[in-house]
Write an enzyme that holds these catalytic residues in place. Structure first.
Site, PDB file in Angstrom:
ATOM      1  N   GLY A   1      20.148  78.179 -14.464  1.00 30.48           N
ATOM      2  CA  GLY A   1      20.100  76.741 -14.272  1.00 30.48           C
ATOM      3  C   GLY A   1      19.950  76.017 -15.593  1.00 30.48           C
TER       4      GLY A   1
ATOM      5  CB  VAL B   1      22.116  78.956 -20.190  1.00 30.11           C
ATOM      6  CG1 VAL B   1      20.917  78.016 -20.018  1.00 30.11           C
ATOM      7  CG2 VAL B   1      21.652  80.395 -20.362  1.00 30.11           C
ATOM      8  CB  CYS B   2      22.560  74.494 -18.884  1.00 31.94           C
ATOM      9  SG  CYS B   2      22.338  72.722 -18.649  1.00 31.94           S
ATOM     10  CB  THR B   3      26.821  72.187 -18.163  1.00 32.02           C
ATOM     11  OG1 THR B   3      26.433  72.031 -19.523  1.00 32.02           O
ATOM     12  CG2 THR B   3      26.072  71.188 -17.303  1.00 32.02           C
TER      13      THR B   3
END
Length: 233
Positions: free
Chosen positions: A150, A100-102
């Site tokens: 994202g 998730v995310c970075t």
């Protein structure tokens, strides 16, 4: 039913919603054991919250799903060889390697995203390129056994996508209803292309404070990964 082991790998400076949101969904998967773990089982501070009683990553023999959340601490995490060693080990044997995310930057630094489509937080997604990843602007992206989400709240969409893969769409929809996941945000500004220019500029200015150090860390991790690949027989 055999136990479904889902490991969430935590590190200092992780964004807590990146993993608590997916945890809330995935813990409802049939036969699932969701394990939050860190290097040495150390407590993890995440934006003022302390997560304790964590498993030791090194003591987990294998998992069906590896999930790596993001956070500003991802910069340091992808340069932490002890942490990255466990990510590579667990990911190599997992049926699904996810983020998730970075967290996708960490997967990229571990060597899992070369030639793969991957999502990331919009502000940092270009930093996937030095690792040979194919940048996706999707909220949830899948490429083979790699599933990436994202930024932050996309972790919920990611989690339901993964739950449907693990337990079927009907089951995932039932969990969605049980959790009353019916997002209706008060502002239509959750994506850079939707936000007003002044709002976007303000957020970009905040992100810029960490951009240079994270870009340098990504370049260093990419170079290190290339060296590791050349050293392998």
């Amino acid at each position: 039913m055999s136990k479904l082991t889902i490991v969430i790998a935590l590190y200092p400076g992780v964004t807590h919603l990146d993993f608590t949101g997916p945890h809330q969904v995935l813990v409802r998967a049939p036969g699932a054991e969701v394990i939050a773990a860190s290097v040495g089982g150390a407590d993890i501070e995440a934006e003022g919250l302390i997560f304790t009683g964590l498993a030791d990553l090194a003591r987990i023999p294998s998992c069906h799903v590896l999930l790596v959340p993001g956070g500003f601490g991802a910069t340091e995490a992808m340069l932490d060889e002890g942490f990255m060693r466990e990510i590579r080990r667990l990911g190599a044997g997992a049926a699904y390697v996810t983020s998730v995310c970075t967290g996708s930057l960490i997967l990229a630094a571990a060597g899992f995203l070369a030639g793969k489509r991957a999502a990331c937080h919009w502000a940092w997604r270009d930093q996937l390129k030095p690792f040979g990843a194919l940048v996706s602007e999707a909220r949830v992206e899948r490429d083979g056994n790699i599933i990436t989400g994202g930024g932050v709240t996309a972790g919920l969409d990611f989690a339901f996508t993964l739950l449907a893969e693990l337990a079927g769409e009907d089951y995932a929809q039932a969990v969605q209803l049980g959790l009353e996941y019916a997002p209706a945000p008060p502002f239509d500004s959750g994506r850079p292309e939707l936000a007003r220019p002044e709002v976007l500029a303000r957020v970009k200015a905040i992100m810029a404070q960490a951009m240079e150090s994270r870009a340098a860390a990504a370049a260093q991790a990419a170079a290190s990964g290339a060296s590791l690949s050349m050293a392998r027989p």
